[in-house]
Design a protein around this motif. Sequence first.
Motif, mmCIF file in Angstrom:
data_model
loop_
_atom_site.group_PDB
_atom_site.id
_atom_site.type_symbol
_atom_site.label_atom_id
_atom_site.label_comp_id
_atom_site.label_asym_id
_atom_site.label_seq_id
_atom_site.Cartn_x
_atom_site.Cartn_y
_atom_site.Cartn_z
ATOM 1 N N HIS A 195 38.830 46.873 33.508
ATOM 2 C CA HIS A 195 39.083 45.430 33.425
ATOM 3 C C HIS A 195 37.785 44.636 33.583
ATOM 4 C CE1 HIS A 195 43.000 46.997 35.148
ATOM 5 N NE2 HIS A 195 43.450 46.334 34.101
ATOM 6 N N ILE A 196 36.971 45.035 34.557
ATOM 7 C CA ILE A 196 35.742 44.288 34.878
ATOM 8 C C ILE A 196 34.745 44.350 33.730
ATOM 9 C CG2 ILE A 196 33.716 44.292 36.400
ATOM 10 C CD1 ILE A 196 35.738 45.296 38.631
ATOM 11 N N ALA A 204 35.778 42.264 30.716
ATOM 12 C CA ALA A 204 35.491 40.842 30.945
ATOM 13 C C ALA A 204 34.010 40.558 30.716
ATOM 14 C CB ALA A 204 35.907 40.443 32.358
ATOM 15 N N GLU A 205 33.157 41.481 31.146
ATOM 16 C CA GLU A 205 31.709 41.307 30.945
ATOM 17 C C GLU A 205 31.354 41.358 29.459
ATOM 18 O OE1 GLU A 205 29.631 44.206 33.274
ATOM 19 O OE2 GLU A 205 30.273 43.350 35.197
ATOM 20 N N LEU A 206 31.994 42.264 28.711
ATOM 21 C CA LEU A 206 31.733 42.359 27.265
ATOM 22 C C LEU A 206 32.153 41.071 26.553
ATOM 23 C CD1 LEU A 206 32.896 46.035 26.579
ATOM 24 C CD2 LEU A 206 30.570 45.150 26.251
ATOM 25 N N GLU A 207 33.250 40.469 26.995
ATOM 26 C CA GLU A 207 33.691 39.202 26.408
ATOM 27 C C GLU A 207 32.689 38.105 26.720
ATOM 28 O OE1 GLU A 207 37.878 36.815 26.210
ATOM 29 O OE2 GLU A 207 36.975 37.003 28.196
ATOM 30 N N LYS A 236 42.745 38.490 35.826
ATOM 31 C CA LYS A 236 42.239 38.518 37.202
ATOM 32 C C LYS A 236 40.766 38.928 37.220
ATOM 33 C CE LYS A 236 44.367 39.681 41.658
ATOM 34 N NZ LYS A 236 45.440 40.481 42.300
ATOM 35 N N ALA A 237 40.380 39.772 36.250
ATOM 36 C CA ALA A 237 38.986 40.231 36.153
ATOM 37 C C ALA A 237 38.089 39.201 35.462
ATOM 38 C CB ALA A 237 38.924 41.550 35.402
ATOM 39 N N GLY A 238 38.706 38.186 34.847
ATOM 40 C CA GLY A 238 37.921 37.137 34.198
ATOM 41 C C GLY A 238 38.031 37.063 32.694
ATOM 42 N N SER A 239 38.802 37.945 32.076
ATOM 43 C CA SER A 239 38.958 37.891 30.612
ATOM 44 C C SER A 239 39.759 36.645 30.214
ATOM 45 C CB SER A 239 39.667 39.151 30.105
ATOM 46 O OG SER A 239 38.839 40.279 30.265
ATOM 47 N N LYS A 277 30.176 53.109 32.848
ATOM 48 C CA LYS A 277 28.839 53.494 32.343
ATOM 49 C C LYS A 277 28.234 52.443 31.409
ATOM 50 C CE LYS A 277 29.407 58.527 32.783
ATOM 51 N NZ LYS A 277 30.183 58.424 33.999
ATOM 52 N N ILE A 278 29.011 51.438 31.035
ATOM 53 C CA ILE A 278 28.503 50.405 30.137
ATOM 54 C C ILE A 278 27.565 49.484 30.894
ATOM 55 C CG2 ILE A 278 29.118 48.367 28.751
ATOM 56 C CD1 ILE A 278 31.781 49.712 28.105
ATOM 57 N N THR A 279 26.372 49.287 30.350
ATOM 58 C CA THR A 279 25.413 48.338 30.923
ATOM 59 C C THR A 279 25.084 47.287 29.867
ATOM 60 O OG1 THR A 279 23.577 49.788 30.268
ATOM 61 C CG2 THR A 279 24.397 49.985 32.526
ATOM 62 N N LEU A 280 24.985 46.053 30.311
ATOM 63 C CA LEU A 280 24.710 44.952 29.370
ATOM 64 C C LEU A 280 23.387 44.293 29.715
ATOM 65 C CD1 LEU A 280 28.301 43.429 29.285
ATOM 66 C CD2 LEU A 280 27.188 44.729 27.475
#
Length: 240
Positions: free
Chosen positions: A84-85, A88-91, A110-113, A237-240
């Motif tokens: 979920h987190i 939301a970061e990818l969005e 809830k995670a921000g999406s 494992k996703i880093t932005l």
Amino acid sequence: MADIDTFLDLVKHSDNIVFFGGAGVSTESGIPDFRSTDGLYHQHYKYPPETMLSHTFYEQHMDEFYRFYRDKMLALDAQPNMAHIKLAELEQAGKLKAIVTQNIDGLHQKAGSKNVLELHGSVHRNYCQHCHKLFSAEYIKNSTGIPHCDDCGGTIKPDVVLYEEGLDNDTVQQALYYISHADMLIIGGTSLVVYPAAGLINYYHGHKLVLINKSSTDMDSRADLVLHEPIGQVFAKITL
């Protein structure tokens, strides 16, 4: 490990990602799914869960419906997990355009999406069937027996799609639009057996179809990449 690296590379080089998710997305938040070994279908109730979550059962055994619904469908203390987190970061980063979910728990929001298309509705929306006043999930959780409107006394119904009920057409049309325009479609935490929702993936025409599910699905052969891993561990494992 190479498959995870391939997944991360696909995410890195995509800017029109759509995520399609099912119950497995929320199991790492402590919400049971339906079909796994510790899912709802393997627990013992007077009636099968699929029966209790049907429109007919709601109409004919409302007391029993709400007893099960409060006990098993209102996990209001559950918190978003890494899937979920990271979504939301990818969005936020402009890479993810929409989440299409079969879940009704509201954890993506809830995670921000923001752009979450809820095919099966949400436990957080409940309405009086008489005057249409809206009520929160907490109101339902704290009520007893059959919940009634505090204004008109009408029966309150959750805004969730029960078995035998149709999906909201506007939500389906939006989902079709985003999926058909996506350059990458990630499908996670779903066995892809619940129709019509599972049929939506037929509208994806790209070459970056990724399936992330702990067990195999009938659609694995159609995917460009399959990961049989817990979805939260993959997304962590996703880093932005």
